[in-house]
Design a protein around this motif. Structure first.
Motif, mmCIF file in Angstrom:
data_model
loop_
_atom_site.group_PDB
_atom_site.id
_atom_site.type_symbol
_atom_site.label_atom_id
_atom_site.label_comp_id
_atom_site.label_asym_id
_atom_site.label_seq_id
_atom_site.Cartn_x
_atom_site.Cartn_y
_atom_site.Cartn_z
ATOM 1 N N ARG A 95 0.828 -1.207 0.000
ATOM 2 C CA ARG A 95 0.000 0.000 0.000
ATOM 3 C C ARG A 95 0.864 1.260 0.000
ATOM 4 N NH1 ARG A 95 -2.506 -3.720 3.469
ATOM 5 N NH2 ARG A 95 -4.617 -4.291 2.807
ATOM 6 N N PRO A 96 0.301 2.394 -0.405
ATOM 7 C CA PRO A 96 1.075 3.646 -0.408
ATOM 8 C C PRO A 96 1.538 4.034 0.989
ATOM 9 C CG PRO A 96 -0.951 3.878 -1.680
ATOM 10 C CD PRO A 96 -1.050 2.569 -0.960
ATOM 11 N N VAL A 97 2.743 4.582 1.066
ATOM 12 C CA VAL A 97 3.307 5.039 2.331
ATOM 13 C C VAL A 97 3.574 6.533 2.234
ATOM 14 C CG1 VAL A 97 5.233 4.841 3.961
ATOM 15 C CG2 VAL A 97 4.348 2.798 2.815
ATOM 16 N N PHE A 98 3.145 7.266 3.254
ATOM 17 C CA PHE A 98 3.348 8.710 3.315
ATOM 18 C C PHE A 98 4.151 9.056 4.562
ATOM 19 C CE2 PHE A 98 -0.569 7.882 1.053
ATOM 20 C CZ PHE A 98 -0.487 8.725 -0.064
ATOM 21 N N LEU A 99 4.953 10.089 4.454
ATOM 22 C CA LEU A 99 5.758 10.573 5.566
ATOM 23 C C LEU A 99 5.186 11.912 6.015
ATOM 24 C CD1 LEU A 99 8.308 10.073 7.283
ATOM 25 C CD2 LEU A 99 9.658 11.128 5.460
ATOM 26 N N LEU A 100 4.799 11.986 7.289
ATOM 27 C CA LEU A 100 4.216 13.205 7.845
ATOM 28 C C LEU A 100 4.990 13.600 9.092
ATOM 29 C CD1 LEU A 100 2.069 15.393 8.389
ATOM 30 C CD2 LEU A 100 0.602 13.598 9.349
ATOM 31 N N GLY A 101 5.564 14.799 9.073
ATOM 32 C CA GLY A 101 6.314 15.287 10.222
ATOM 33 C C GLY A 101 5.822 16.646 10.653
ATOM 34 N N GLN A 102 5.892 16.899 11.968
ATOM 35 C CA GLN A 102 5.499 18.191 12.498
ATOM 36 C C GLN A 102 6.666 18.831 13.253
ATOM 37 O OE1 GLN A 102 1.787 17.275 14.742
ATOM 38 N NE2 GLN A 102 0.747 18.469 13.164
ATOM 39 N N SER A 103 6.913 20.119 12.964
ATOM 40 C CA SER A 103 7.941 20.892 13.639
ATOM 41 C C SER A 103 9.307 20.203 13.497
ATOM 42 C CB SER A 103 7.549 21.111 15.101
ATOM 43 O OG SER A 103 8.334 22.107 15.690
ATOM 44 N N LEU A 104 9.955 19.831 14.604
ATOM 45 C CA LEU A 104 11.234 19.124 14.493
ATOM 46 C C LEU A 104 11.077 17.834 13.704
ATOM 47 C CD1 LEU A 104 14.236 18.872 15.316
ATOM 48 C CD2 LEU A 104 13.456 17.610 17.329
ATOM 49 N N GLY A 105 9.938 17.155 13.884
ATOM 50 C CA GLY A 105 9.672 15.940 13.113
ATOM 51 C C GLY A 105 9.628 16.206 11.620
ATOM 52 N N ALA A 106 9.158 17.396 11.226
ATOM 53 C CA ALA A 106 9.152 17.773 9.812
ATOM 54 C C ALA A 106 10.580 17.954 9.304
ATOM 55 C CB ALA A 106 8.346 19.057 9.606
ATOM 56 N N ASN A 107 11.439 18.510 10.144
ATOM 57 C CA ASN A 107 12.846 18.656 9.762
ATOM 58 C C ASN A 107 13.509 17.299 9.573
ATOM 59 O OD1 ASN A 107 12.248 21.397 10.616
ATOM 60 N ND2 ASN A 107 14.449 21.693 10.617
ATOM 61 N N LEU A 108 13.255 16.403 10.505
ATOM 62 C CA LEU A 108 13.825 15.062 10.405
ATOM 63 C C LEU A 108 13.306 14.350 9.158
ATOM 64 C CD1 LEU A 108 13.473 13.937 14.142
ATOM 65 C CD2 LEU A 108 15.519 14.847 13.006
ATOM 66 N N ALA A 109 12.015 14.491 8.895
ATOM 67 C CA ALA A 109 11.416 13.848 7.725
ATOM 68 C C ALA A 109 12.023 14.373 6.437
ATOM 69 C CB ALA A 109 9.900 14.076 7.722
ATOM 70 N N ALA A 110 12.167 15.682 6.340
ATOM 71 C CA ALA A 110 12.697 16.294 5.123
ATOM 72 C C ALA A 110 14.137 15.871 4.870
ATOM 73 C CB ALA A 110 12.608 17.813 5.222
ATOM 74 N N TYR A 111 14.963 15.941 5.909
ATOM 75 C CA TYR A 111 16.366 15.569 5.710
ATOM 76 C C TYR A 111 16.503 14.084 5.411
ATOM 77 C CZ TYR A 111 21.347 15.157 6.131
ATOM 78 O OH TYR A 111 22.663 14.889 5.839
ATOM 79 N N PHE A 112 15.754 13.258 6.133
ATOM 80 C CA PHE A 112 15.814 11.807 5.949
ATOM 81 C C PHE A 112 15.437 11.429 4.523
ATOM 82 C CE2 PHE A 112 13.306 7.766 6.238
ATOM 83 C CZ PHE A 112 14.377 6.906 6.441
ATOM 84 N N ALA A 113 14.351 11.973 4.019
ATOM 85 C CA ALA A 113 13.926 11.656 2.650
ATOM 86 C C ALA A 113 14.888 12.220 1.623
ATOM 87 C CB ALA A 113 12.518 12.190 2.411
ATOM 88 N N GLY A 114 15.354 13.441 1.855
ATOM 89 C CA GLY A 114 16.271 14.054 0.894
ATOM 90 C C GLY A 114 17.606 13.342 0.802
ATOM 91 N N ALA A 115 18.032 12.714 1.884
ATOM 92 C CA ALA A 115 19.351 12.078 1.923
ATOM 93 C C ALA A 115 19.330 10.619 1.472
ATOM 94 C CB ALA A 115 19.920 12.153 3.344
ATOM 95 N N ASN A 116 18.127 10.059 1.234
ATOM 96 C CA ASN A 116 18.034 8.619 0.967
ATOM 97 C C ASN A 116 17.191 8.314 -0.273
ATOM 98 O OD1 ASN A 116 19.326 7.264 3.491
ATOM 99 N ND2 ASN A 116 17.989 8.837 4.343
ATOM 100 N N PRO A 117 17.822 8.133 -1.412
ATOM 101 C CA PRO A 117 17.069 7.816 -2.642
ATOM 102 C C PRO A 117 16.202 6.567 -2.503
ATOM 103 C CG PRO A 117 19.344 8.372 -3.168
ATOM 104 C CD PRO A 117 19.263 8.274 -1.672
ATOM 105 N N ALA A 118 16.684 5.547 -1.794
ATOM 106 C CA ALA A 118 15.906 4.311 -1.634
ATOM 107 C C ALA A 118 14.624 4.576 -0.855
ATOM 108 C CB ALA A 118 16.751 3.251 -0.926
ATOM 109 N N VAL A 119 14.678 5.482 0.097
ATOM 110 C CA VAL A 119 13.488 5.850 0.865
ATOM 111 C C VAL A 119 12.484 6.557 -0.036
ATOM 112 C CG1 VAL A 119 12.634 7.385 2.688
ATOM 113 C CG2 VAL A 119 14.647 5.938 3.097
ATOM 114 N N ARG A 120 12.963 7.493 -0.823
ATOM 115 C CA ARG A 120 12.063 8.244 -1.704
ATOM 116 C C ARG A 120 11.325 7.332 -2.670
ATOM 117 N NH1 ARG A 120 16.642 11.583 -1.804
ATOM 118 N NH2 ARG A 120 17.176 11.055 -3.956
#
Length: 279
Positions: free
Chosen positions: A138-163
């Motif tokens: 099934r589709p997977v979405f990443l949702l982060g709030q505040s610091l969690g949004a920062n972690l989500a953005a960096y994590f996805a941006g740094a990992n092509p396999a995750v994206r």
């Protein structure tokens, strides 16, 4: 002379605290204030380990009816999943599974939080999630709030396999960089105003989302900010939006910091985004 000496003595804790101290970004609470069953939710306790042998805890909330997709939720810098659950519990009624993870030092998770260690926690949680049979088809979405949004953005941006495994990313009230938000907060305090620039440069900016948010493309990205947020100014989201690649959207709302999904119109807008990417 005495007045200047007192000012110097008072600033010492700030200098010592900020020197390489990303831990000041985190305000964990180990008290679990409620469990999902108190909200009438079906859930599973998730216990997993990181590569550096830290045991983490989270909750997997079951969807009501046939699952349409899964949300990996990363909370802000204070408290734990037992207080942040209210931001996402409503999604289960619409058919979305939700995985909430407590970083190290939060709730029932072991250890002490810091950067980049919490990014290791995010990776461990994501790896557990996408290999679960309830999620993998099934589709997977990443949702982060505040610091969690920062972690989500960096994590996805740094990992092509995750994206490649994500159908969409939602960042609610992110800040563009750790040094920028630190400088802004120091500037609000008369005692630290003069030190806003040297102290803010000591924050770990190499993990700031502004550095790699452009790499999230072509995964669909939504950035949300409130014009009345007195914690993280909307200017941070605007800066990130301008740096991001397409497809992207910027939602400007009203209301307190990370109170976004307490408003029905914001819930409906998020559901429209999710449904557009369910395949």
């Amino acid at each position: 002379m005495r007045r200047h000496l007192i000012q110097k003595l008072l600033i010492i804790p700030f200098v010592l605290g900020f020197y390489g101290c990303a831990s000041l970004l985190f305000y964990p609470d180990r008290t679990i204030r409620l469990t999902p069953d108190a909200l009438g939710l079906n859930y599973e306790d998730v216990n997993l380990s990181t590569p550096d042998d830290i045991k983490l805890h989270g909750w997997f909330l079951s969807a009501q009816g046939q699952p349409r997709g899964t949300i990996f939720f990363l909370h802000g810098n204070a408290q734990n999943i037992s207080t942040h659950i209210f931001s996402v519990a409503w999604l289960t009624e619409i058919g979305y599974q939700v995985f909430l993870l407590d970083y190290r030092g939060y709730g029932l998770s072991e250890g002490s939080p810091g950067l980049p260690e919490v990014l290791t926690d995010v990776a461990a949680g994501f790896n557990w999630l996408v290999t679960d049979s309830r999620v993998s088809t099934r589709p997977v979405f990443l949702l982060g709030q505040s610091l969690g949004a920062n972690l989500a953005a960096y994590f996805a941006g740094a990992n092509p396999a995750v994206r490649r495994q994500l159908s969409g990313i939602v960042l609610d009230a992110p800040f563009a960089s750790y040094s920028d938000i630190t400088r802004e907060k120091l500037a609000q305090i008369p005692l630290t105003w003069l030190f806003q620039y040297p102290l803010s440069r000591l924050m770990p900016d190499e993990y700031s989302p502004i550095r790699n948010i452009a790499d999230i493309s072509p995964v669909s990205l939504v950035i949300i900010c409130s014009e009345t947020d007195d914690i993280v100014p909307a200017s941070h989201s605007i800066k990130l939006f301008e740096a991001a690649g397409a497809p992207k959207a910027l939602w400007i709302t009203q209301g307190p910091h990370i109170a976004t999904f307490g408003q029905e119109q914001n819930r409906q807008r998020l559901l429209f985004f999710l449904e557009a990417h369910v395949r």
